[in-house]
Motif scaffolding. Structure first.
Motif, PDB file in Angstrom:
ATOM      1  N   MET A 103       5.768   2.643  -2.091  1.00 14.27           N
ATOM      2  CA  MET A 103       4.882   1.624  -1.539  1.00 14.27           C
ATOM      3  C   MET A 103       5.540   1.007  -0.312  1.00 14.27           C
TER       4      MET A 103
ATOM      5  N   VAL B 288      -3.116   2.094  -6.128  1.00 14.63           N
ATOM      6  CA  VAL B 288      -2.441   1.860  -4.844  1.00 14.63           C
ATOM      7  C   VAL B 288      -1.443   2.979  -4.578  1.00 14.63           C
TER       8      VAL B 288
ATOM      9  N   VAL C 199      -0.436  -0.081   5.685  1.00  9.46           N
ATOM     10  CA  VAL C 199      -0.623  -1.510   5.422  1.00  9.46           C
ATOM     11  C   VAL C 199       0.160  -2.372   6.409  1.00  9.46           C
TER      12      VAL C 199
ATOM     13  N   SER D  76      -1.516   4.395   3.704  1.00  9.16           N
ATOM     14  CA  SER D  76      -2.476   3.314   3.949  1.00  9.16           C
ATOM     15  C   SER D  76      -2.211   2.538   5.230  1.00  9.16           C
TER      16      SER D  76
ATOM     17  N   ILE E 139      -5.231  -0.786  -0.699  1.00  9.48           N
ATOM     18  CA  ILE E 139      -4.102  -1.710  -0.725  1.00  9.48           C
ATOM     19  C   ILE E 139      -4.442  -2.876  -1.649  1.00  9.48           C
ATOM     20  N   SER E 140      -3.430  -3.634  -2.040  1.00 10.76           N
ATOM     21  CA  SER E 140      -3.690  -4.771  -2.919  1.00 10.76           C
ATOM     22  C   SER E 140      -2.514  -5.739  -2.870  1.00 10.76           C
TER      23      SER E 140
ATOM     24  N   GLY F  15       0.840  -1.191   0.000  1.00 11.14           N
ATOM     25  CA  GLY F  15       0.000   0.000   0.000  1.00 11.14           C
ATOM     26  C   GLY F  15       0.876   1.241   0.000  1.00 11.14           C
TER      27      GLY F  15
ATOM     28  N   TYR G 131      -9.482  -2.149  -0.418  1.00  9.59           N
ATOM     29  CA  TYR G 131      -8.663  -2.922  -1.342  1.00  9.59           C
ATOM     30  C   TYR G 131      -8.904  -2.458  -2.773  1.00  9.59           C
ATOM     31  N   ILE G 132      -7.917  -2.747  -3.619  1.00 12.51           N
ATOM     32  CA  ILE G 132      -8.013  -2.448  -5.053  1.00 12.51           C
ATOM     33  C   ILE G 132      -8.123  -3.774  -5.801  1.00 12.51           C
TER      34      ILE G 132
END
Length: 305
Positions: free
Chosen positions: A259, A236, A178, A176, A242-243, A172, A191-192
């Motif tokens: 990221m 993202v 993450v 985010s 996030i993904s 992320g 989420y993406i």
């Protein structure tokens, strides 16, 4: 015979053909001294005399006859090889069609394939980017010659080749958070979604949170949906959610700090790797051009390892 120097064969063949060291020098475009030097070197390598030197002419020995036959066999092999390569080249033309998940396009394998294809200008590549299910459907229906998939499905008409492995990571943008994701808040994140992400998420959840067996890709909230992995990466990066991506697709953004990568807290936890397969019909009698492209991919995979 394993240690013979092929550069010495020209002088030997010239003497065997002309039965004269003088004439051999003209045939081989060498000095007589070099002819004698090469013959002597060959005799040392073979371990036996190749010619009996007589006042009238050199007479080839049994060892020399065997060497002459050995050289002929080598020349025949070289000729057969050249013909095979020539025939192979002329058969590698036409269309080779295959399908694969979009993430595979971002791997180093595709540019390497294109580089090899440059030697075969009559070869056309017809590539479809799609998810696993459609790859299987296209292979089974004969719409493509072969495909790449991230899972194996038992089917009597399908044959698989192990191609490589790819690692899946949850990432992320810095905003985010993450890194804070855990079993308690996994459903609280945005989420993406993109084609294939659901498969990656389910692998990831089963690997790192096996105790959450009731959670899958249908459980999470998608703040963004897009039909390309490149677009999902941009979402993202923009902080929309996030993904999970194959590492090779987003490592550059992790390295640059754009990221953040989620890491499990458990010390004994291992990264999530998944096998990638080439799938085709079995049995299949594909054209030479299809065999060649599959062999390129397998060689590329071997080289990368």
């Amino acid at each position: 015979m394993m240690h013979l120097d092929p550069k010495l064969f020209r002088a030997f063949k010239a003497v065997a053909e002309s039965r004269s060291f003088n004439d051999a020098a003209d045939i081989a475009a060498m000095t007589q001294a070099n002819i004698s030097k090469h013959i002597k070197s060959l005799e040392e390598q073979v371990g036996y005399e190749l010619f009996v030197r007589t006042p009238k002419c050199p007479i080839i020995t049994d060892a020399g006859k065997k060497l002459l036959q050995h050289i002929k066999n080598l020349e025949d092999l070289n000729s057969d090889f050249s013909l095979e390569v020539k025939n192979d080249y002329h058969q590698i033309e036409g269309i080779v069609s295959y399908a694969m998940p979009p993430s595979c396009l971002l791997s180093p394998h595709f540019p390497m394939l294109l580089e090899r294809r440059l030697n075969y200008p009559e070869l056309e590549i017809d590539l479809t980017l799609t998810h696993n299910k459609q790859v299987f459907e296209k292979v089974l229906s004969g719409q493509v010659d072969f495909g790449f998939v991230t899972e194996k499905v038992d089917h009597p008409r399908l044959k698989y080749y192990e191609f490589c492995q790819e690692e899946y990571v949850m990432v992320g943008a810095p905003v985010s958070n993450v890194s804070d994701l855990d079993t308690e808040n996994i459903l609280n994140y945005n989420y993406i979604e993109y084609p294939g992400m659901g498969v990656y998420f389910n692998y990831w959840r089963q690997h790192f949170f096996p105790q959450l067996d009731s959670i899958n890709d249908l459980s999470v909230h998608f703040a963004g949906r897009i039909n390309s992995i490149e677009g999902a990466i941009l979402m993202v990066l923009g902080g929309l959610g996030i993904s999970i991506f194959p590492r090779h697709c987003i490592q550059q953004y992790i390295d640059s700090g754009q990221m953040n990568e989620w890491h499990v807290n458990a010390e004994d936890s291992k990264p999530l790797f998944n096998d990638i397969y080439i799938v085709k019909l079995n049995p299949g009698s594909e054209p030479k051009r299809v065999e060649k492209v599959i062999s390129w991919f397998m060689a590329i995979s071997h080289d990368k390892h």
